[in-house]
Design an enzyme around this catalytic site. Structure first.
Site, PDB file in Angstrom:
ATOM      1  N   HIS A 138      -3.271   3.074  -5.301  1.00  0.00           N
ATOM      2  CA  HIS A 138      -3.018   3.517  -4.261  1.00  0.00           C
ATOM      3  C   HIS A 138      -4.066   3.911  -3.247  1.00  0.00           C
ATOM      4  CE1 HIS A 138      -4.156   7.500  -6.166  1.00  0.00           C
ATOM      5  NE2 HIS A 138      -4.665   7.857  -4.843  1.00  0.00           N
ATOM      6  N   ASP A 168      -1.271   2.536 -11.645  1.00  0.00           N
ATOM      7  CA  ASP A 168      -2.204   3.068 -10.757  1.00  0.00           C
ATOM      8  C   ASP A 168      -3.729   2.750 -10.763  1.00  0.00           C
ATOM      9  OD1 ASP A 168      -2.402   4.107  -7.980  1.00  0.00           O
ATOM     10  OD2 ASP A 168      -2.885   6.239  -8.938  1.00  0.00           O
ATOM     11  N   SER A 252      -9.774  10.257  -5.686  1.00  0.00           N
ATOM     12  CA  SER A 252      -8.873   9.272  -6.546  1.00  0.00           C
ATOM     13  C   SER A 252      -9.707   7.955  -6.760  1.00  0.00           C
ATOM     14  CB  SER A 252      -7.625   8.894  -5.576  1.00  0.00           C
ATOM     15  OG  SER A 252      -6.821   9.869  -5.328  1.00  0.00           O
TER      16      SER A 252
END
Length: 408
Positions: A138, A168, A252
């Protein structure tokens, strides 16, 4: 009338009072003597400060000043802890990852590049003149250009080798000439609940690059429902570690390391609700490694597939466990087959809806995480998979030949 006016008169006391009054001249003498002594003491105590004000008193004043300044000197202390040692080892392997996308205005035929977002990444390998970075899917999704910012601020263009929406994860390739540190993989299976972990990344963008937060492993083998396409339907159960180390937007793709400075997780997300605090999530490195290797080599994750959708038995009510699945009382874990995909290995092996998988190749299966670990870490496309399944209360065996998930 005052209080003392009420005390009865005593002639003897009055006589004593007169005698004392007669001796008051001696009292004055002693009082004066004590005053002189106190005055001398005060002068003696003030003498050091007065010397500095008198001619020839500069030398003493300078010594005094030197003594005072020495007491105010800063003392540098080199403090080293397990956390600082781990950060020293791993921090330079953590980078910023900038997602740059093309934008165009229908009133202007030309397009321009603009930054769409910034996350983090970890350099996990250096080979020849190339270095490889793992980050979240992402973070780079939709990018037309990717830029990596090293710990020293140097910026390097990167190329996307592959991404996997299910886990992911994404892998980038970049020039290695300025790379000084590569992360060391740890073993996320050996983590203990309560063990100290450290999150390193770039919360809220590169202005806070290399930020360090600490916490503990709050939970292992968590399965978090994920909606991948935004249709408000659960598409996947992500396998994650839970930590209370602060993880914020921009973290992230960054590193979760242990006190040995080893990479044990890729920070991925947090549960963000008004009533929730301190629930950060990371992809365990043992689950990530097979994905990283496939993305680097093939550009995609090649997975063996059974061709079923699944639900954990623990998510099924006690009523349906007993009346619909007809499980024996001693069976409280396993994985329920919800749907069998047409043309899949499961259909060929004649698996049915509501079959409950409790064993694979002799290994007990308690939930979907156990199933995926065995399927993705122990098996390859084309392998036979032996199952033990409860069907309407009866334990049966089945064997299926695993297929390529991309063929379904």
């Amino acid at each position: 009338m005052g209080y003392y006016d009420q005390i009865p008169s005593d002639p003897q006391k009055e006589q004593q009072t007169r005698i004392i009054r007669k001796g008051s001249k001696g009292g004055y003498f002693f009082s004066g003597l004590i005053g002189v002594m106190i005055g001398a003491l005060i002068v003696w105590l003030m003498l050091p400060s007065l010397v500095g004000m008198m001619p020839g008193g500069n030398e003493l004043s300078a010594k005094d000043s030197s003594a005072v300044s020495s007491t105010n000197q800063q003392i540098s202390a080199d403090i080293t802890t397990d956390v600082t040692s781990a950060v020293d080892k791993a921090a330079n392997a953590v980078v910023g990852v900038t997602n740059i996308q093309s934008t165009s205005d229908f009133l202007r035929p030309t397009s321009e590049e603009q930054e769409a977002g910034t996350g983090s990444g970890v350099i996990y390998k250096k080979s020849g003149d190339k270095a490889y970075v793992v980050t979240n899917n992402h973070v780079i999704e939709g990018a037309t250009q990717i830029e990596v910012t090293l710990a020293d601020g140097a910026k390097v263009d990167a190329k996307l080798l592959g991404a996997d929406i299910w886990t992911d994860l994404a892998v980038l390739e970049m020039d290695a000439s300025k790379v000084t540190t590569v992360a060391e993989f740890g073993n996320s299976d050996s983590l203990k609940q309560g063990e100290t972990v450290i999150a390193i990344g770039n919360p809220l963008g590169l202005d806070f690059s290399g930020s360090v937060t600490t916490g503990v492993v709050s939970g292992k083998d968590r399965a978090i429902p994920v909606d991948l396409n935004g249709d408000n339907q659960i598409d996947w159960q992500a396998e994650v570690l839970q930590t209370d180390a602060a993880i914020n937007p921009g973290n992230s793709g960054g590193a979760l390391v242990n006190l040995a400075g080893q990479l044990i997780g890729i920070n991925s997300m947090k549960i963000s609700q008004a009533t929730v605090e301190g629930i950060g999530l990371a992809i365990p490195i043992n689950s990530a490694i097979p994905v990283i290797e496939d993305l680097e080599k093939f550009g995609e994750m090649k997975r063996p597939s059974m061709g079923v959708t699944l639900v954990d038995v623990t998510n099924v009510s006690a009523y349906h466990q007993r009346d619909t699945l007809r499980l024996p009382e001693e069976v409280s874990t396993g994985v329920v087959v919800d749907e069998v995909i047409e043309g899949s290995a499961a259909e060929k092996a004649e698996l049915k809806q509501y079959d409950v998988i409790v064993e694979m190749d002799g290994e007990k299966i308690e939930n979907m995480i156990d199933l995926r670990k065995h399927l993705y870490n122990e098996k390859e496309i084309g392998d036979d998979l032996k199952l033990k399944v409860y069907r309407k209360g009866q334990l049966i065996e089945a064997t299926l030949e695993l297929k390529d998930n991309s063929a379904l």
